[in-house]
Design a protein around this motif. Structure first.
Motif, PDB file in Angstrom:
ATOM      1  N   GLU A   1       5.309   1.257  11.685  1.00 42.13           N
ATOM      2  CA  GLU A   1       6.623   1.747  12.117  1.00 42.13           C
ATOM      3  C   GLU A   1       7.720   1.321  11.151  1.00 42.13           C
ATOM      4  O   GLU A   1       8.660   2.077  10.889  1.00 42.13           O
TER       5      GLU A   1
ATOM      6  N   THR B   1       3.891   6.421  12.405  1.00 40.02           N
ATOM      7  CA  THR B   1       3.450   6.134  13.774  1.00 40.02           C
ATOM      8  C   THR B   1       1.927   6.160  13.811  1.00 40.02           C
ATOM      9  O   THR B   1       1.307   7.116  13.295  1.00 40.02           O
TER      10      THR B   1
ATOM     11  N   GLY C   1      -1.777   6.662  10.141  1.00 39.75           N
ATOM     12  CA  GLY C   1      -0.488   6.958  10.765  1.00 39.75           C
ATOM     13  C   GLY C   1       0.084   8.264  10.274  1.00 39.75           C
ATOM     14  O   GLY C   1      -0.230   8.747   9.176  1.00 39.75           O
TER      15      GLY C   1
ATOM     16  N   THR D   1       6.761   9.422  10.870  1.00 34.77           N
ATOM     17  CA  THR D   1       7.587   9.498  12.074  1.00 34.77           C
ATOM     18  C   THR D   1       8.579  10.655  11.959  1.00 34.77           C
ATOM     19  O   THR D   1       9.240  10.815  10.928  1.00 34.77           O
TER      20      THR D   1
END
Length: 230
Positions: free
Chosen positions: A114, A119, A137, A140
């Motif tokens: 993060e 994310t 990930g 974001t």
């Protein structure tokens, strides 16, 4: 008459005696001059000694200089003669630059993603019991769910991502204590994100002496003629 004759005889005898003495003296002088001339004409001992010849025939610096030049060893290059050490793996390495950060548990790993603008997709992919750990990930804020990267950890220490630029998507196919295998869907030019037509590239990453190495080629992020990760 007889008396004068005796005087005259005496005078004559004296004169003759004097003349004989003078002649003998003169003869003696003449002999000395002849002997002197003979000695002066005789050769001297020093003039017959060959001094200049001995000095001329003595060898000197020419032989010494030649010997020194011919026996001087040529310099040996130590740089040109040393062999380069062999690499542990010949396969290309990942594109990422290794970094230092601590994330022992899955929550710390998620927080690290993060902080880097990603994310975590599936937290179950992260195995704290393994030496090499991975967590995929998505960037974001991505509206379509693409722009993905794989984040690697060694014993809770974050070391970097699989590539410098994100892929459309990346999947964890398999993993063990020191290896992780990733799959990259491949796109041809004009393919929509939801329908890649180039198949899938499978790349195995291995941890060796603390260094992560890709054991196969990683597809390019973009390509105008062939397949790519995006």
């Amino acid at each position: 008459m007889r008396a004068m004759t005796k005087r005259n005889l005496t005078t004559i005898c004296v004169a003759l005696a004097l003349g004989a003495t003078t002649g003998a003296a003169l003869a003696g002088c003449g002999g000395s001059q002849t002997k002197t001339v003979s000695v002066a004409n005789s050769p001297e001992i020093t003039s017959s000694t060959p001094t200049a010849t001995t000095a001329t025939t003595t060898p000197s610096t020419t032989t010494t200089a030649t010997t020194t030049t011919s026996t001087t060893p040529a310099p040996t290059s130590t740089a040109g003669g040393t062999a380069a050490p062999g690499a542990a793996h010949t396969a290309p390495e990942p594109e990422f630059a290794q970094q230092e950060s601590h994330a022992e548990g899955v929550s710390e790993a998620v927080a690290l993603l993060e902080a880097r603008g990603y994310t975590a997709n599936e937290t179950s992919q992260y195995h704290p019991g393994q030496t090499l750990r991975v967590l995929v990930g998505t960037k974001t804020g991505s509206s379509d769910g693409y722009d993905q990267q794989a984040f690697f950890f060694v014993g809770g220490r974050y070391i970097g991502t699989d590539t410098k630029e994100p892929s459309a998507s990346v999947k964890v196919i398999a993993q063990s204590d020191t290896e992780v295998t990733l799959g990259y869907p491949l796109y041809r030019k004009g393919d929509p994100l939801a329908n890649p037509s180039g198949g899938q590239a499978v790349v195995r990453f291995q941890l060796n002496n603390g260094k992560l190495t890709a054991l196969g080629p990683i597809p390019p992020a973009n390509s105008a003629t062939g397949t790519s990760r995006y």
